[in-house]
Design an enzyme around this catalytic site. Sequence first.
Site, short mmCIF file in Angstrom:
data_model
loop_
_atom_site.label_atom_id
_atom_site.label_comp_id
_atom_site.label_asym_id
_atom_site.label_seq_id
_atom_site.Cartn_x
_atom_site.Cartn_y
_atom_site.Cartn_z
N ALA A 28 46.08 -1.25 2.38
CA ALA A 28 44.66 -1.38 2.67
C ALA A 28 44.02 -0.02 2.45
O ALA A 28 44.46 0.98 3.01
CB ALA A 28 44.46 -1.85 4.11
N ASP A 33 45.73 3.18 -12.12
CA ASP A 33 46.49 1.95 -11.96
C ASP A 33 46.02 0.89 -12.95
O ASP A 33 46.84 0.15 -13.52
CB ASP A 33 46.34 1.42 -10.53
CG ASP A 33 46.82 2.42 -9.50
OD1 ASP A 33 47.77 3.17 -9.79
OD2 ASP A 33 46.23 2.45 -8.40
#
Length: 306
Positions: A14, A250
């Site tokens: 998170a 990413d």
Amino acid sequence: MNDYDLLVVGSANADLVVGVERRPAPGETVLGSDLAVHPGGKGGNQAVAAARLGARTALLARVGDDAHGVLLLDAQRAAGVDTVGVLVGGAPTGVALITVDPSGDNSIVVSPGANARLTPEDIRAAGSLLAAARVVSTQLEIPLDTVAELVRGLRPGTRFVLNPSPPAPLPAEVLAACDPLVVNEHEARVILGDGAGETPEDWARGLLALGPRSVVITLGAEGALTADTHDVVRVPSPKVDAVDTTGAGDAFTAALGWRLGLGENLATAAAYAVRVGAAAVTRKGAQDSYPTESELAPAASQVTAS
């Protein structure tokens, strides 16, 4: 036939994000924006980025049996990721504490939580998942011995992509499997240590000497550089106004792995990936910023060999 274009093995966190006018100095407190909570983690980010682009994607990760774990699973499924490999329990869900300044640059501190409990035994138990993937991508927000076990479990013909973030010394067997090893400037310098050289070309040649089959160095707004035993190639990026760089690397790595699995050569796959990364920095957040195929900017100019 492969069931998955890309299997991502890695972290799911998170992201707790606060905007700041500037980063605090040691011992200093600064005021920030309201706290925003987003699904993240380098593994979770890569899986969502690939699925958004249209790749058949699965995630092998571990989350906690808590509200953050539910958030992460819901985000993966909404993006179209197969979550059959996501394990639940063992520790609280991992958390990343992120500050973002007005230029879009970020600083991140990660509390691994359940990510640190993704074990070599979990990898061995997921043998059928590994066997079903054309490309396997991972990072170092999970234990290094788990990454080593992943390399041992790859079936012949499966391509292995590693982003060693956060950087750490890598066993020879892991380096030898990388095709490519994907690093930014900071990661390249940490891995190479003293004598790394001053240019991306220097870093690429130094990294290749450590054993990977190929190397990709991400260069932010300058694009990327690819290298293997035959060529060193500069890949330009589209010019964009950066809003938030969180998770852009990413997105790049996910797009790169997917396109390599489709049979593109390294420089061509990287040229596609820089477009994905450039699109991601134009929006806030990590997973929320990832584009679909139709949202990508036009292709950049041709790559250039060095």
